[in-house]
Enzyme design. Sequence first.
Site, mmCIF file in Angstrom:
data_model
loop_
_atom_site.group_PDB
_atom_site.id
_atom_site.type_symbol
_atom_site.label_atom_id
_atom_site.label_comp_id
_atom_site.label_asym_id
_atom_site.label_seq_id
_atom_site.Cartn_x
_atom_site.Cartn_y
_atom_site.Cartn_z
ATOM 1 N N GLY A 57 0.832 -1.201 0.000
ATOM 2 C CA GLY A 57 0.000 0.000 0.000
ATOM 3 C C GLY A 57 0.866 1.250 0.000
ATOM 4 O O GLY A 57 1.937 1.301 -0.607
ATOM 5 N N SER A 58 0.398 2.247 0.727
ATOM 6 C CA SER A 58 1.027 3.565 0.654
ATOM 7 C C SER A 58 2.432 3.600 1.209
ATOM 8 O O SER A 58 3.179 4.546 0.930
ATOM 9 C CB SER A 58 0.159 4.579 1.400
ATOM 10 O OG SER A 58 -1.109 4.647 0.793
#
Lengths: 459, 485
Positions: B215-216
């Site tokens: 993810g981020s």
Amino acid sequence: MTATTADAPPPELRLPKRRGVELALLVGGVLISVLGYAAVGLAHDGVVPPDVAGYGAGLGTLALLAHVAVRFRAPYADPLLLPIAVLLNGLGLVLIYRLDLETPRDQAAPTQLVWSTLGVALFAAVVVLLRDHRVLQRYAYLSVASALALLIVPIFFPAVNGAKIWIRIGGLSFQPGEFAKILLAVFFAAYLAANRNALAYTGRTFWKLQLPSGRVLGPIVAIWLLSVGVLVLERDLGTSLLFFGLFVIMLYVATGRTGWIAVGLLLAGVGAFVVGSFEPHVHSRVQDWLDPFASIDAGQGPGQLAQSLFAFAAGGMLGTGLGAGHSILIGFAAKSDFILATAGEELGLSGLTAVFLLYALLVARGYRAGLALRDPFGRLLAIGLASILALQVFVIAGGVMGLIPLTGMAMPFLAQGGSSVVTNWIIVALLIRLSDVARRPHPEQVETGVIAAAVEEDR
Amino acid sequence: MIRYIRRAAALCLLLLVALLVNAARIQVFEADELDGNPANRRNTIARYDQPRGNILVGDRPVTGSKETGEQLSFERTYLHGPLYAPVTGYASQTYGTTLIENAEDAVLSGTASVLAPLPFWNEFTRGRQPGGDVVTTIRASMQQAAYDGLSGRRGAVAALDPSTGAILALVSTPSYDPERLSGTGSAVTDAWARLNAAESLPMLNRAIRQTYPPGSTFKIVTAAAALDARAVTDADAPTDTPSPYVLPGTSTTLPNEARGCEQASLADAIRVSCNTVMAHLGVEVGLEGMAETAEGFGFNDTGLRIPSGVARSNFDTDMSDDQLALSSIGQFNTTATPLQMAMVASAVANGGDLRRPHLVDRVTTNDGDTVRQQGSGPSQRPMSPSTAVQLQRMMVDVVENGTGANAAIDGVRVGGKTGTAQHGVDNSGLPYAWFISWAQAPDSGRPAVAVAVVVEDAAADRDDISGGGSAAPIARAVMEAALEE
């Protein structure tokens, strides 16, 4: 050689009796056994077993007792026979004691010590009471009758581990087949000694083979077939193989007919093939011999023979040391049929070779007595008894090492088993008696001062 | 008759020779093969007939041995088994060994030649030495903090010393007690069956053997690539990125969870976690540059051993631009182990210098003499030092003014990055909460620790799952424990 005078017998006439050598070797044999006993305790618990002195004293007393009997009643006997027997028996006790440590609920060494004592007592009894081995010749037919009776009795007792060769009375069990082999050797020797000329020189010639007349050969073949037949019935393949080999060797020595060896081998081959193919108990052992690792491939874990081979391999050249091996993995027959595997693992190839050489010396000394004796009965008996030891060692050692199919038999003196130890002590007693006669100077030799080698009588 | 007796004697001699030759065959020529037969129990018995060496955390063993009185004499015991299971693994008489118990088995079981007084000593004597000890790089307080922080939720924590690569904490939950697998018998086989059948996969080492979409948190890698490739020269200057952003070559639009991402600068995009800016920058850097930087951090490496093997973290090297855009924000096929993301944070904290992680500090003999010492791991340089300095500033900004506020520690320089990774078909699975961070004590010239936390909490309300909410407090607890030492 030397002039003789009435008042000063020349030193050459004092034939060496070698009793001092025997005593020294006995001390050595007992010491080796005691050291082995101590080594087991050191390897297993880090301390010398507390009863090591008791064990040493016990074995030493037995050895001394036997030595005294020999010294007074068979002074000319071969000095190697008794020390080898004591050393092998002592080593066997050490190995059994060592295996007892792994199975605290099944102590076999004390029982084995009792049987060994009985064996030595019988040894002394034979040496003391049997003044001349030729007496036995008279009891040839009594011997064979007792042998057959002993062989047949176990049929009426239940089978143990697939073989009907035990008699169990109360807590005691013994294998009559063990005693039967001495009796049978006595009978073969007596019969062949009495009839060997007839066997060798009469009868018809068939092709290149000169067959003895059935009248002479018949009875002995019948006896032999009967004993082997009974053993096959009892599934005691080892002993039947032993009787077969014993018969062929003695017949060959008595008659000198090489053809008998060929016929014997042929018959043995056919018999072994038939029994090995159709008798399930034997068939499985043949299968095991052909592929000891089949059960591993089948996912059932290693069988006894595979475990035995693992044990030998673990020993290598020098062995793991007494008490430091894992031959308990072999399972229930570790103290009897497979005790040689423990010797192989913990003493290594070097120790195993020493054990084999001890047996070889025992056999060689028996043969030597046979060569030196003058009467055909004594000769054949000595050869027969020595051959029993040789064949038995080969059959059981070859079996546990995968050389030949396994047959349940006891390694002489080493293995746990009362009847076996007692029988082997009697065999050694007879060999002592025979070697005493063989080495004893004849009165006429003493008179003339000639120490002659045994004169060959017939050829 | 003499002649026949001699011949019979020769036969006996022949039998003896056959026995001797056969004995030599088995005991000398076939011995090795028979010794090595898997059905031969002797090797196993020898292996367990002495206590196994210990695995130490700090100065204290977390393992032990107890004598059972059975054929296999010594069994493994564990202190705080579930806490250290992802480090030690198990040493089972039934099921073999894993992790350090496996990787350092030769030392622990005493067969390693380094333990012997002379070269080839063990080979010559066919024996073994007393088991040696393995001292790990784990710090008990950090391990405990991570374990308590996860508090039984499914997840993992990996913490590194950025300047050496030493692994300071390695936790995976839910865990199991390896002692239950030590011996033999039905208790062990039952425990094994239960552990393997458990839906929560307690024996899975999530910290090094499980990969998740990062993810981020992966945006740090994308930012490093953008700065190094000079796709961004001024981190505070607006980028030419619309919001929402249309994935190249498609009509699919990529939205933002955060506000203010239109034309946002790189620094702002990191601080509030803009998908659009980072996806756009990844495409500008291009597949080659992105893959090169990702691999510099350790992605696509199948050979990482700590000394147990670490699962390969993935960044595809063959993608279309729209896939590259998604990959640049840690989605599509991009996956990473928690250890891998700790390595990313560690490289940033250490000025762009990535030390290879290791779990074993040193190996000693039974007497405590060190026979092998692991220094700092070999280093590689996934980004330039100036890029690292800029990323440090941006990550500090995340904690001070952005999504990572939960990781802030008073008076300590802390940098972090949150991540909430979606997964499953059409993102149907519950998202994973990520947090990667590092901390530097004020009086210290170098960062003390880098941490990666992942929480895959299936029981939580979906809205609660976010890197900042679930994972950052755990990271803070671990960093605090690191700074206290």
